[in-house]
Design a protein around this motif. Structure first.
Motif, PDB file in Angstrom:
ATOM      1  N   VAL C  37       1.634 -13.854   5.814  1.00 58.47           N
ATOM      2  CA  VAL C  37       1.560 -13.582   4.380  1.00 58.47           C
ATOM      3  C   VAL C  37       2.039 -12.168   4.076  1.00 58.47           C
ATOM      4  CG1 VAL C  37       0.018 -13.453   2.411  1.00 58.47           C
ATOM      5  CG2 VAL C  37      -0.321 -15.214   4.101  1.00 58.47           C
ATOM      6  N   THR C  38       1.845 -11.236   4.998  1.00 58.98           N
ATOM      7  CA  THR C  38       2.289  -9.859   4.760  1.00 58.98           C
ATOM      8  C   THR C  38       3.797  -9.730   4.889  1.00 58.98           C
ATOM      9  OG1 THR C  38       0.280  -9.291   5.938  1.00 58.98           O
ATOM     10  CG2 THR C  38       1.692  -7.482   5.282  1.00 58.98           C
ATOM     11  N   LEU C  42       7.831  -8.829   2.263  1.00 58.20           N
ATOM     12  CA  LEU C  42       8.667  -7.723   2.720  1.00 58.20           C
ATOM     13  C   LEU C  42      10.052  -8.203   3.133  1.00 58.20           C
ATOM     14  CD1 LEU C  42       6.011  -5.721   4.701  1.00 58.20           C
ATOM     15  CD2 LEU C  42       7.003  -5.168   2.488  1.00 58.20           C
ATOM     16  N   VAL C 107       2.640   0.092  -2.147  1.00 55.49           N
ATOM     17  CA  VAL C 107       3.142  -1.158  -1.566  1.00 55.49           C
ATOM     18  C   VAL C 107       1.969  -2.069  -1.189  1.00 55.49           C
ATOM     19  CG1 VAL C 107       4.435  -2.162   0.326  1.00 55.49           C
ATOM     20  CG2 VAL C 107       5.245  -0.097  -0.740  1.00 55.49           C
ATOM     21  N   VAL C 108       0.928  -1.471  -0.598  1.00 55.49           N
ATOM     22  CA  VAL C 108      -0.217  -2.279  -0.150  1.00 55.49           C
ATOM     23  C   VAL C 108      -0.844  -3.033  -1.317  1.00 55.49           C
ATOM     24  CG1 VAL C 108      -2.570  -2.118   0.720  1.00 55.49           C
ATOM     25  CG2 VAL C 108      -0.744  -0.919   1.887  1.00 55.49           C
ATOM     26  N   ILE C 111       1.186  -6.093  -1.911  1.00 56.80           N
ATOM     27  CA  ILE C 111       1.133  -7.080  -0.821  1.00 56.80           C
ATOM     28  C   ILE C 111      -0.205  -7.816  -0.844  1.00 56.80           C
ATOM     29  CG2 ILE C 111       1.086  -7.364   1.671  1.00 56.80           C
ATOM     30  CD1 ILE C 111       3.049  -5.180   1.927  1.00 56.80           C
ATOM     31  N   LEU C 112      -1.278  -7.084  -1.149  1.00 57.64           N
ATOM     32  CA  LEU C 112      -2.607  -7.704  -1.118  1.00 57.64           C
ATOM     33  C   LEU C 112      -2.697  -8.870  -2.096  1.00 57.64           C
ATOM     34  CD1 LEU C 112      -5.071  -4.711  -0.740  1.00 57.64           C
ATOM     35  CD2 LEU C 112      -4.476  -6.435   0.925  1.00 57.64           C
ATOM     36  N   TRP C 114      -0.617 -11.144  -2.539  1.00 57.93           N
ATOM     37  CA  TRP C 114      -0.061 -12.359  -1.938  1.00 57.93           C
ATOM     38  C   TRP C 114      -1.110 -13.192  -1.220  1.00 57.93           C
ATOM     39  CZ3 TRP C 114       5.184 -14.205  -1.248  1.00 57.93           C
ATOM     40  CH2 TRP C 114       6.070 -13.604  -2.131  1.00 57.93           C
ATOM     41  N   ALA C 115      -2.260 -12.613  -0.929  1.00 60.53           N
ATOM     42  CA  ALA C 115      -3.300 -13.364  -0.228  1.00 60.53           C
ATOM     43  C   ALA C 115      -3.731 -14.582  -1.024  1.00 60.53           C
ATOM     44  CB  ALA C 115      -4.495 -12.467   0.048  1.00 60.53           C
TER      45      ALA C 115
END
Lengths: 171, 120, 412
Positions: C37-38, C42, C107-108, C111-112, C114-115
């Motif tokens: 998922v991470t 990207l 960025v984090v 991305i989080l 997307w969980a």
């Protein structure tokens, strides 16, 4: 007695975040650093809420405290000129607040920690976990919390108007 | 997946998500040249030297907008459980939610008509 | 070995039947899911930057990247390599730790999200009970990253830019969240899979087009895309909060922004446009990816079209548009949808239980809610028309007074 599983590891990590963040808040001389440490501490609190099966409160913690209040604190710091690089302690009443902090801590030790380790009867605490759905129903149920629900709204509106009146430019 | 596993996933996710954005920065630190000098490190300001302290005092407007946002944010927290349970709620609960929304927008209209939301 | 057939979801069961420790197997499965998922956003972003540059080039009558790889597809990789080898300058007087942390946090925070994005009936990072609230909460951390970047740079432009951005982001978060309340109310759940599942009969965008439009607009502002790109405002702020950043750290801010645009498109599809719902998706879950990304790509391109064709608004216009238009409209929309849902229930127009997935059974309810939304739109348009007319006549009065004061006329 202390089982080493994912939950206990999580508990120690989040507790360390909370305590470390709290220490950072009171020791850093830079107000912005203090605010960032506060965010770290609040994040640890959100983690503890998750461990206590209250994910809704955890999301609230991140959304309101980190997403809104922390931003507001930074705004407030920026509004006060040249406070960001404070070199010296300027508050002469620090000993008073230290006294209060110690008193509160003692109260918590006597009131919370000692009963838990002193064999408190835990059966009074319901093992049932309320869901967010039940919270939603209870909030607007005429027999439950509908009055506090509306009063909360009124209180928040009053707080907003009060804060705006105080913050407004007088020119 | 049960509830504990769900949040274990989030926990691991939060740990792993840090790694991927950090990697390029660390990599860059090894690969990129480093020749700092005083002029290069200067604060960028259209070619002239910067005057005075960076941390200047800001307008109170930002703070007022932040306050209004905070109040709305807190109220939205109350509305989410209400919205989630809405399929099971009766007309009384709808009225309660409507009154809540009305009281909330009251503050907004106060700020609006007093001119606190004007950005000048 | 039945457990080993659908590996992504049953890896743990598969491993433990082949003799692994169950706890360790569980952990390996979680770790694998997390890495997948991470990495997904990207890797996609590398392609997205190429799409964006090609698209902008075509609009501006240019060719765009076409040298590195076929059709310039590898241009982004070349750019990334260049950014990594660039000298990384930290300005004097910057707060080093916060300065380096800010691009990572930015960025984090994306991305989080997307969980909890449901990509197909069975493929989702984790289907949290409070999924909708989770992605709002995590997304709000991005605001903090910008604040950190602006403050730690020790630059007046950066700080000024950061303040503006934060004022913009927090303002537009209110209509954003109010728009999300509508699907939560219609689906009766905050779980993302539940919300998508509830749209098998009818997309929520049909039930409440206003909420979908508000979500799209405020998401556009949340990502700082034109016409809301005051973040960059080169002519006033030079570059805004990231002015002092160079090399890969600068690149990370932009990677975060690109991923955020796609993330918002995916969320829009999941919340309002039926997510992975489509024909044969239950037999072949992988089709969910196609439906999901296909629809998201349309909204992504629409967002690019807006970015490349609209002029930038002024900060007071942007604030007014939010506080005096989007916020009241989103509150009214929530109230009207709530009222109409009660009406639908009282009249018995809601689809009978067991018929929720049937298009015909959903039509009466959809018609009532859509009519309510159309009434709101009509009233709002009328109000805007009146306000516009009032402004124009006020301007006309001013102009005619100026005419009287012209020196040529005063001489008579």
């Amino acid at each position: 007695m202390l089982e080493l599983n994912a939950q206990t590891i999580g508990f120690f990590i989040f507790s360390a975040l909370m305590v470390g963040g709290g220490l950072g808040v009171v020791t850093s001389r830079n107000l912005i650093h203090g605010a960032l440490y506060l965010i770290l501490s609040l994040f640890g609190g959100a983690g503890l809420f998750v461990l206590l099966s209250a994910p809704f409160l955890a999301a609230v913690q991140i959304l309101v405290y980190i997403g809104a209040i922390a931003i507001l604190i930074i705004f407030a710091v920026m509004l006060t000129r040249s406070m960001t690089r404070m070199g010296e302690v300027f508050n002469t009443q620090w000993w008073l607040s230290a006294l209060v902090a110690i008193a509160v801590f003692a109260l918590l030790v006597v009131g919370v920690i000692m009963p838990v380790f002193g064999g408190l009867d835990m059966s009074t605490v319901s093992a049932e976990v309320g869901t967010t759905m039940e919270l939603g129903i209870a909030l607007v149920d005429g027999n439950q919390f509908v009055l506090p629900f509306e009063v909360a709204s009124l209180l928040l509106t009053a707080a907003m108007i009060g804060a705006i009146v105080i913050a407004r430019d007088r020119d | 997946m049960n509830v504990v596993n769900e949040w274990a996933f989030i926990g691991v996710f939060m740990a792993v998500a840090w790694i991927f954005p950090t990697l390029p920065i660390v990599l860059a630190a090894f690969v990129s040249p480093r020749k700092p000098n005083a002029i290069k490190m200067q604060t960028y300001e259209c070619g002239v030297e910067t005057v005075g302290d960076t941390w200047v005092q800001f307008r109170v407007q930002y703070y007022i907008h932040g306050l209004v946002f905070l109040i709305f944010d807190v109220e939205m927290i109350f509305l989410f459980p209400w919205a989630m349970a809405y399929n099971q709620l009766d007309f009384f609960a709808f009225g309660a939610g409507l009154l809540f929304l009305f009281l909330l927008t009251d503050g907004l209209f106060y700020a609006w008509f007093k001119g606190d939301l004007e950005w000048s | 070995m039945n457990e080993c057939r659908d590996l992504i979801n049953t890896l743990a069961a598969c491993l433990s039947t082949s003799g692994w420790d169950p706890g360790l197997a569980q952990f390996v499965q979680i770790l694998l899911g997390v890495v997948l998922v991470t990495l997904a956003p990207l890797i996609i972003v590398i392609f997205l930057i190429w799409v964006e540059r090609k698209f902008a080039a075509r609009i501006q009558d240019r060719i765009g990247p076409n040298r590195v790889g076929p059709w310039g597809l590898l241009q982004t990789i070349a750019d990334a390599l260049k950014l990594i080898t660039k000298e990384d300058i930290t300005p004097a007087g910057a707060d080093r730790v916060v300065f380096n942390l800010a691009p990572i946090v930015s960025v984090v925070s994306v991305i989080l999200i997307w969980a909890v994005i449901p990509l197909s009936p069975i493929h989702i990072g984790v289907d949290l009970e409070i999924g909708a609230l989770y992605f709002i909460a995590v997304g709000s951390i991005g605001t903090l990253a910008i604040m950190m970047a602006g403050w730690s740079s020790n630059n007046k432009y950066a700080l000024l830019g950061a303040f503006r951005v934060v004022a913009q982001l927090v303002s537009y978060e209110i209509p954003f969240v109010f728009a999300i309340l509508v699907p939560v109310m219609l689906a009766g759940s905050m779980g993302m899979q539940d919300i998508v599942d509830a749209q098998r009969g009818m997309w929520f965008a049909v039930l409440s087009p206003i909420a979908a439009a508000i979500f799209f607009l405020s998401a556009q502002a949340e990502t700082g895309r034109a016409p809301f790109d005051l973040i960059e405002a080169e002519s006033e702020l030079v570059a805004g909060y990231n002015i002092e950043y160079s090399g890969m750290k600068f690149g990370l801010f932009f990677a975060g922004e690109f991923v955020h645009v796609l993330t918002n498109a995916l969320l829009l599809v999941a919340l309002f446009f039926g997510g992975w719902v489509g024909p044969f998706v239950d037999q072949l879950p992988i089709l969910g990816f196609v439906y999901m990304f296909g629809k998201a790509a349309l909204f992504y391109l629409f967002s690019l079209l807006l970015r490349n064709t609209l002029p930038r608004v002024r900060i007071d216009q942007m604030m007014n548009f939010n506080w005096k238009f989007l916020v009241p409209l989103s509150v009214i929309n929530v109230a009207v949808v709530a009222f109409l849902l009660q009406v639908v229930r009282a009249l018995g127009l809601a689809p009978a239980s067991g018929m929720e997935n049937d298009l015909i059974a959903n039509l009466p309810q959809a018609a009532v809610l859509l009519a309510g939304n159309l009434v709101i739109i009509a009233v709002v348009l009328q109000l805007l028309r009146n306000a516009g007319r009032r402004d124009r006549s006020a301007e006309a009065v001013v102009v005619s007074k100026e005419d009287e004061m012209l020196p040529a006329q005063a001489a008579h």
